[in-house]
Design an enzyme around this catalytic site. Structure first.
Site, PDB file in Angstrom:
ATOM      1  N   ALA A  88       1.044  -0.736  -0.119  1.00  0.00           N
ATOM      2  CA  ALA A  88       0.182  -0.171   0.138  1.00  0.00           C
ATOM      3  C   ALA A  88       0.805   1.636  -0.374  1.00  0.00           C
ATOM      4  O   ALA A  88       2.271   1.449   0.507  1.00  0.00           O
ATOM      5  CB  ALA A  88      -0.357  -0.190   1.484  1.00  0.00           C
ATOM      6  N   GLY A 140       0.468  -5.356   0.367  1.00  0.00           N
ATOM      7  CA  GLY A 140      -0.832  -5.573  -0.414  1.00  0.00           C
ATOM      8  C   GLY A 140      -0.296  -6.282  -0.809  1.00  0.00           C
ATOM      9  O   GLY A 140      -1.359  -6.907  -1.985  1.00  0.00           O
ATOM     10  N   GLU A 189      -0.777  -9.777  -0.545  1.00  0.00           N
ATOM     11  CA  GLU A 189      -2.385  -9.902  -0.627  1.00  0.00           C
ATOM     12  C   GLU A 189      -3.265  -9.662  -1.652  1.00  0.00           C
ATOM     13  O   GLU A 189      -4.377 -10.560  -2.085  1.00  0.00           O
ATOM     14  CB  GLU A 189      -2.999  -8.874   0.200  1.00  0.00           C
ATOM     15  CG  GLU A 189      -2.499  -9.100   2.154  1.00  0.00           C
ATOM     16  CD  GLU A 189      -2.647  -7.607   2.893  1.00  0.00           C
ATOM     17  OE1 GLU A 189      -3.151  -8.481   3.950  1.00  0.00           O
ATOM     18  OE2 GLU A 189      -2.664  -6.957   2.303  1.00  0.00           O
ATOM     19  N   GLU A 236       4.245  -5.536   7.440  1.00  0.00           N
ATOM     20  CA  GLU A 236       3.511  -4.572   8.405  1.00  0.00           C
ATOM     21  C   GLU A 236       3.578  -4.013   9.572  1.00  0.00           C
ATOM     22  O   GLU A 236       3.168  -3.337   9.901  1.00  0.00           O
ATOM     23  CB  GLU A 236       1.961  -4.649   7.983  1.00  0.00           C
ATOM     24  CG  GLU A 236       1.383  -4.250   7.004  1.00  0.00           C
ATOM     25  CD  GLU A 236       1.097  -6.282   5.506  1.00  0.00           C
ATOM     26  OE1 GLU A 236       0.580  -5.791   4.755  1.00  0.00           O
ATOM     27  OE2 GLU A 236       1.994  -6.787   5.672  1.00  0.00           O
TER      28      GLU A 236
END
Length: 260
Positions: A66, A111, A114, A134
């Site tokens: 992200a 992300g 993911e 993260e």
């Protein structure tokens, strides 16, 4: 459709979605997520699209995660909205009634991992790296990482990556079941397209039923999951492709599927 941060192309029934922010290592912000959502919606609506590839622009990164520059100042309510939209978008990919291949061409962190995990298949280049780092910035995964990673590689290994913030290379990702195949970088997209073309020429409804049976049966009891499989398999008998497939088998010839 026209996009700012994506490249979208369709050839031979295969849509290729390329996240096109190479200077930012293809990091995901709210604008990019909105375009991915729109592109997947288009793939769902367009009957001419029978398989999808998702990849990143350049040779360094699939999706580096992200966009931290956007996330750094978010308040809890804003962060929740951002996470929920990502969850919704990745779930759209996961439940798309067509097969989706992630062609991971470099960094797939946070992300990026993911996003790749929401796809049906993960092909990786030899220089690819995966991880959920993260924790190193005071967060945990928010787009499904704590759930999909444990289901793919087991709880122990998932905790190691998520709680330790470690990364794994493509070979290790293959060994632990996170990716399906590993290729040299210059062969990654051609191999993904070759596999997507194969899928695009198989019976589309049967592919949808197989995907549904696996996805929605995974967390059911065995009896309920087998019942779901029976119902999905039975539905295939309503298609012309099933009739063509069985007729071709009996006539000892190659079937000609029409996707209906």
């Amino acid at each position: 459709m026209e996009f700012t941060d994506l490249l979208f192309a369709v050839e031979g029934g295969v849509a290729t979605i390329t996240i096109n922010r190479p200077k930012a290592l293809n990091a995901l912000n709210s604008a990019v997520m909105g375009e991915i959502n729109a592109a997947i919606t288009q793939c769902k609506k367009d009957d001419a699209i029978r398989a999808v590839i998702i990849t990143g622009a350049g040779e360094k990164s699939f999706v580096a995660g992200a966009d931290i520059s956007q996330m750094a100042t978010l308040r809890p309510q804003q962060a929740m909205a951002f996470m929920e939209f990502g969850i919704e978008t990745f779930r759209m990919i996961e439940t798309l009634p067509k097969p989706v291949i992630a062609a991971v061409n470099g960094f797939a962190l946070g992300g990026g991992t993911e996003l790749a995990m929401s796809c049906d298949f993960r092909f990786a280049s030899e220089n690819a790296r995966f991880g959920q780092p993260e924790i190193l910035i005071g967060l945990i995964p928010g787009w499904g990482g704590t759930q999909r990673l444990a289901r793919l590689i087991g709880m122990g290994r998932a905790k190691e990556l998520i709680m330790g913030g470690d990364q794994v290379n493509a070979q290790r990702a293959y060994e632990i079941g996170l990716v399906n195949k590993v290729f040299p970088l210059d062969q990654l997209l051609p191999e993904a397209k070759k596999f997507a073309a194969k899928l695009a020429n198989l019976p589309g409804f049967a592919l949808k039923m197989a995907k549904d049976a696996i996805n929605f049966g995974y967390d059911l009891s065995l009896d309920n999951a087998m019942r779901l499989e029976t119902e999905c398999c039975s539905q295939c008998f309503s298609t012309d492709d099933q009739k063509e497939g069985m007729k071709a088998f009996l006539e000892k010839r190659k079937p000609v599927f029409k996707g209906c």
